[in-house]
Design an enzyme around this catalytic site. Structure first.
Site, PDB file in Angstrom:
ATOM      1  N   GLU A  29       0.799  -1.225   0.000  1.00 28.65           N
ATOM      2  CA  GLU A  29       0.000   0.000   0.000  1.00 28.65           C
ATOM      3  C   GLU A  29       0.833   1.276   0.000  1.00 28.65           C
ATOM      4  OE1 GLU A  29      -0.660  -2.621   1.979  1.00 28.65           O
ATOM      5  OE2 GLU A  29      -2.620  -3.279   1.246  1.00 28.65           O
ATOM      6  N   PHE A  51      -9.220  -1.559   0.745  1.00 29.53           N
ATOM      7  CA  PHE A  51     -10.113  -1.200   1.844  1.00 29.53           C
ATOM      8  C   PHE A  51      -9.543   0.036   2.542  1.00 29.53           C
ATOM      9  CE2 PHE A  51     -11.162  -5.587   1.128  1.00 29.53           C
ATOM     10  CZ  PHE A  51     -12.491  -5.737   1.501  1.00 29.53           C
ATOM     11  N   HIS A  88     -11.864  -4.254   8.087  1.00 24.86           N
ATOM     12  CA  HIS A  88     -12.315  -4.159   6.693  1.00 24.86           C
ATOM     13  C   HIS A  88     -13.649  -3.416   6.578  1.00 24.86           C
ATOM     14  CE1 HIS A  88      -9.451  -7.524   6.294  1.00 24.86           C
ATOM     15  NE2 HIS A  88      -9.450  -7.329   4.999  1.00 24.86           N
TER      16      HIS A  88
END
Lengths: 328, 321
Positions: B58, B81, B127
């Site tokens: 990420e 997410f 999440h």
């Protein structure tokens, strides 16, 4: 490797420009003339200059909190840098960034950076853009030994190697991550070993020898430009000053500092230039005097420049809207 | 008008911009297929150079977008997410949001960070969050949160065209919702709210999936003779306060409904703005509905208990009308 005289003298000049800029910054900081804090590059001149001399004008770099040297090596101008250090509106960033955030997109300098390791993904993304745009540009990503323990180091080099991006990861290993010596922050000695984990070449060079850095950089840049992917180039170097100006340096012995100062890259390169008959004493002296004048002029430019207006505070955040100012 | 669902609308908007501007590219984890199919099929038209599957990385996705934008591209970076965005926070908060400012306005960063938020599928605490307040708090970012396919299409186009970093939040429960969209792919400007239902008795400001719960609540209230006006800001920053304030000046009462944990929520900032700027128009206290101050629970009954629902909204409205 045959290197044109003009290139060699430009390299020498840029090393001298970095040194004199930093010495002046140190002096001004000690006098209380510069706000904030500064991290100086003195001692590391050969790494930034050696690498940037291997780049094209339109190539890109990212730098670190110790970024003045990389900026000058890529063609940054002392007067705009000095004005930035003073927080003046004529600075590279209108006084909004300061020492740790100097950037000049026109010269391909995508910024120094206050966050250790943060330049790695940015440089990787810039290299991706170069590849997608087919611009032929190469990115040189400067970072220190401390950053080699950040997650960004691993995430970025993995991505750069996976996609064969046109980038050179340049580790300026100055032996210290802030106050902590390399042997106390990682068990390896050569950071270039980590290249193996990403399937790319890892090269360690004497970062006090500008020609050794240059030759390794030329090879790495060529590889990147030809589409063969990144190289991890480690330059062993040393910062002669503390982590920041005013750092009492309780973490290292004077003798260690003196040992490295005996390998000062600028007189060493000067001797090589004289020995090879590339330059005369007079030519080198002329460069030193001219650069000294340039730095003195830069200080005058900075001191004579105005501070930004208060309402500048809320500008340049977005391209298309200005935040509310203070009602007084 | 065409009919499409929310996921298809986003896909259509991205496709539109990738056709229009060769500098636009998309990267993220598994974007080739798309976890909820949002980006599915784009690779067939644009190829794997411009529809780029990344490793699970990420910070390099977010930072890669920053660098690519700084170098002249117009990236769309997907953080699967919003919960995973914690791993990329330095690049979004310290780099993307601040670079233009720190560099004295001499650089632009046209980035769209797409991410999926919200509870409702028992995805549990890592999440399911609604973290929009973290980003509206940071000068330098724009935050977009559409609620309908039409808005998703128009706003994704505007987000991609915007020369600033935009966080585009997609509530996962909206993906399958269908709606009408205009025949032409037109941008909807950022910073313009939409009155989703006119009314005269109370203003309900709701965001994301809560817009639909607010509309359901408004239908129920209407049966009892209370006409609620539902205002959807659509972008959380820049915020169209004018439309919200005009509604409040008409109804004199307001209920704010978001799915965020209530403590430190974006809705708290809006409540404060209303108190500071249009207090005299109010005839009742500002009411604020949010999720409970808890991590998102896994067990279905607990998750249902955690998120705000129509009854909460109806009760809040009844307490002030």
């Amino acid at each position: 490797m045959e290197i044109p005289k003009e290139t060699l003298l430009t390299m020498y000049e840029r090393m001298v420009r970095i040194r004199k800029f930093e010495e002046k910054a140190s002096e001004l900081f000690a006098k209380g003339k510069l706000p904030g804090f500064i991290h100086l590059y003195i001692g590391e001149e050969a790494t930034g200059v050696g690498v940037c001399a291997a780049l094209r004008e339109d190539d890109l770099i990212t730098s670190t909190h110790r970024g003045h040297g990389n900026v000058i090596a890529k063609g940054g101008e002392p007067k705009y840098m000095m004005a930035e250090l003073y927080g003046k509106v004529t600075g590279y960033c209108k006084g909004k960034g300061g020492s740790m955030h100097i950037a000049d997109a026109e010269k391909g300098i995508l910024g120094a950076n206050g966050i250790v390791g943060a330049g790695l993904p940015i440089a990787t993304g810039a290299a991706l853009s170069a590849k997608l745009r087919k611009s032929g540009q190469v990115v040189a990503c400067f970072f220190g030994d401390g950053a080699s323990n950040e997650g960004t180091f691993h995430e970025s080099i993995n991505m750069g190697s996976l996609w064969k991006l046109p980038i050179v990861y340049v580790c300026e290993n100055n032996q210290y991550g802030e106050f902590t010596s390399q042997k106390r922050h990682q068990v390896i000695t050569d950071i270039s070993q980590r290249a193996t984990a990403y399937g790319i070449p890892g090269v360690t060079v004497d970062g006090m020898d500008v020609l050794a850095v240059y030759e390794a950089a030329v090879e790495a840049v060529k590889r990147a430009r030809e589409g063969n992917g990144p190289t991890l180039l480690e330059c062993k170097t040393y910062r002669f000053h503390g982590h920041f100006e005013g750092d009492p340096q309780l973490y290292r012995d004077k003798s260690e500092v003196e040992e490295w100062m005996a390998k000062d890259p600028i007189p060493m390169f000067g001797k090589q230039l004289l020995g090879n008959g590339v330059a005369t004493e007079e030519e080198l002296k002329e460069i030193q005097n001219r650069i000294q004048q340039e730095i003195d002029d830069a200080v005058k430019f900075a001191e004579d420049s105005p501070y930004p207006e208060d309402n500048e505070t809320v500008k340049d955040i977005y391209t298309d809207l200005v935040e509310e100012g203070r009602v007084r | 008008m065409r009919k499409m669902n929310f996921a298809q609308a986003i896909n259509e908007g991205i496709k539109n911009e990738m056709r229009r501007d060769p500098n636009v590219f998309l990267m993220g984890e598994d974007v080739k297929f798309g976890v909820f199919g949002v980006t599915a099929g784009l690779i067939d038209e644009f190829g794997e150079e411009r529809v780029r599957d990344t490793p699970i990385t990420e910070e390099a996705i977010a930072g890669g977008a920053v660098g690519a934008a700084a170098a002249g591209s117009r990236p769309i970076a997907e953080i699967m997410f919003i919960d995973f965005i914690t791993v990329a926070m330095d690049q979004i908060v310290n780099q993307a949001a601040k670079m233009r400012y720190m560099f004295g306005g001499k650089i632009k960063l046209p980035i769209t960070f797409r991410t999926m938020a919200g509870a409702g599928i028992s995805a549990a605490a890592q999440h399911s969050q609604s973290l929009e307040a973290w980003f509206t708090h940071v000068p330098g970012l724009k935050v977009v949160f559409p609620a309908t396919p039409k808005d998703a299409l128009g706003l994704i186009i505007s987000s991609i065209r915007d020369d600033n970093p935009v966080l585009f939040i997609e509530h996962k429960l909206l993906y399958a919702t269908e709606g009408e969209v205009p025949d032409e792919n037109e941008p909807i400007p950022l910073g313009v709210a939409d009155v989703k239902r006119p009314g005269k008795d109370v203003t309900i400001v709701a965001t994301g999936f809560m817009v639909h719960k607010a509309l359901q609540a408004a239908e129920e209230l209407s049966k009892e003779g209370v006409e609620a006006e539902v205002v959807d800001p659509r972008t959380l920053f820049p915020l169209d306060k004018e439309t919200i304030y005009n509604s409040i000046k008409k109804t004199h009462k307001v209920v704010l409904v978001t799915e965020e944990v209530k403590r430190g929520a974006w809705s708290g900032e809006l409540a404060a703005d209303i108190a500071e700027e249009v207090f005299d128009s109010l005839k009742a206290p500002v009411k604020r509905i949010g999720a409970l101050n808890s991590p998102v629970p896994f067990s279905p009954p607990l998750e249902k208990y955690y998120v705000p629902n129509e009854v909460d909204i109806i009760n809040a409205v009844k307490s002030i009308v």
